[in-house]
Write an enzyme that holds these catalytic residues in place. Structure first.
Site, PDB file in Angstrom:
ATOM      1  N   CYS A  69       0.815  -1.223   0.000  1.00 23.84           N
ATOM      2  CA  CYS A  69       0.000   0.000   0.000  1.00 23.84           C
ATOM      3  C   CYS A  69       0.845   1.267   0.000  1.00 23.84           C
ATOM      4  CB  CYS A  69      -0.976  -0.021   1.179  1.00 23.84           C
ATOM      5  SG  CYS A  69      -0.223   0.061   2.826  1.00 23.84           S
ATOM      6  N   HIS A  91      -2.677   1.094   6.903  1.00 21.16           N
ATOM      7  CA  HIS A  91      -2.987   1.054   5.470  1.00 21.16           C
ATOM      8  C   HIS A  91      -3.172   2.469   4.944  1.00 21.16           C
ATOM      9  CE1 HIS A  91      -4.348  -0.495   1.664  1.00 21.16           C
ATOM     10  NE2 HIS A  91      -5.530   0.116   1.761  1.00 21.16           N
ATOM     11  N   GLU A 115      -5.719   1.655  -4.594  1.00 23.49           N
ATOM     12  CA  GLU A 115      -4.941   1.097  -3.498  1.00 23.49           C
ATOM     13  C   GLU A 115      -4.304  -0.229  -3.886  1.00 23.49           C
ATOM     14  OE1 GLU A 115      -7.467   0.081  -0.185  1.00 23.49           O
ATOM     15  OE2 GLU A 115      -8.767  -1.181  -1.415  1.00 23.49           O
TER      16      GLU A 115
END
Length: 332
Positions: free
Chosen positions: A237, A291, A303
């Site tokens: 990420c 994240h 993402e």
């Protein structure tokens, strides 16, 4: 099977092209609007205040439970802060420190020789016993020390309080963050203690590199998630965010928790295309961020989510579980 896969790739590519074009237009439009308004960078920190659902109600109840002595000390903290031309954030830091150390009471006892609102110690050169029982002296002393802390006005209020108090339990000051903001706004008559209230995202100049970062991120659709990867063949990420903004000329830190500090903060609901959104085990504690994704506008993000899921675009809700209530605008 191969035909289906090929069609999927073509559709993804076409979708990426359409989304990229619309997002670039949105970023440019936002830039023009901001320039037309003649706005300036606020340097605000939306991490303070009751920014999560339910916190405002909780803060109101906590403040309502304060006794007369406690409210008088809050008023004195605010009054002295105003006299010294200190920002509302300084008042909030002092309120959180006082609530944590003494419950906002001017105690004549404490751990070892600790005394007063902030549990200052004569043996540590905070002042004499008499001075540390004088609320005016105590509050001014707290402010004096706070002003010596580098970057105190750029940190979360509880972190700044800890820098003054040097407690063995540094995270406990955050507990009173919502109530501290509530008291500053209501007793201090400040309409928006965070400086990043409703619609304030428009007052932060959009990052001019956002369009390039979005274009790069969308060009990576379909590539696999690999923990620790930074491209070009796979990403995690934060690796996707770092590489995308590097392509736009902006350097981000490597991990998501550090990227949370890599730009100007604003309420997540005011996020613009190119802003970073974060997820944390405890959304009120940035240290638990795990994240990060890039907002595309129109309720969508790009993402690199997890193992087995390639880089993709998906819908996002601002009430999503673990979503941190602050977005970050890199390069601003």
């Amino acid at each position: 099977m191969r035909i289906g896969l090929l069609l999927g790739v073509v559709v993804a590519a076409l979708t990426a092209t359409v989304v990229t074009a619309s997002m670039v237009v949105k970023v440019v439009t936002d830039q023009q609007e901001a320039q037309a308004l003649g706005v300036t960078n606020l340097g605000c920190d939306a991490a303070i205040g009751p920014s999560q659902p339910g916190q405002l109600d909780m803060a109101s109840v906590q403040a309502g439970n304060l006794r007369a002595e406690q409210k008088q000390l809050v008023s004195l903290i605010i009054s002295i802060g105003k006299q010294r031309n200190l920002s509302p954030r300084a008042w909030q830091i002092a309120i959180q420190a006082g609530m944590t150390e003494s419950g906002l009471r001017n105690l004549n006892y404490g751990d070892r020789d600790s005394l007063g609102i902030f549990q200052m110690r004569p043996s540590m050169n905070w002042g004499s016993e008499a001075q540390l029982q004088d609320p005016v002296y105590e509050i001014n002393k707290f402010y004096d020390v706070l002003l010596t802390v580098p970057g105190w006005d750029q940190m979360r209020p509880g972190t700044s309080a800890q820098a003054v108090e040097r407690s063995a339990f540094p995270d406990r000051y955050h507990k009173w963050e919502p109530m501290g903001a509530y008291l500053v706004e209501n007793l201090g008559q400040v309409s928006d203690v965070t400086g990043c209230g409703q619609g304030a995202g428009l007052m932060l100049p959009p990052n001019q590199a956002a369009a390039a970062a979005i274009q790069f991120a969308l060009s990576q659709l379909g590539k696999p998630y690999v923990w620790g990867a930074e491209g070009p063949d796979s990403y995690d990420c934060s690796g996707l965010m770092q590489t995308s903004y590097k392509a736009a000329g902006i350097i981000l830190d490597r991990v998501a928790a550090d990227q949370y500090k890599d730009g100007a903060m604003l309420p997540v609901r005011d996020a613009h295309a190119g802003d970073l959104l974060f997820w944390a085990n405890d959304p009120a504690n940035p240290a638990t961020v795990h994240h990060v994704a890039m907002y595309l506008g129109d309720g969508k993000i790009v993402e690199a989510q997890q193992t087995g899921v390639p880089v993709h675009v998906r819908a996002v809700s601002f009430t999503e579980r673990e979503l941190v209530p602050q977005a970050v605008r890199p390069g601003v």
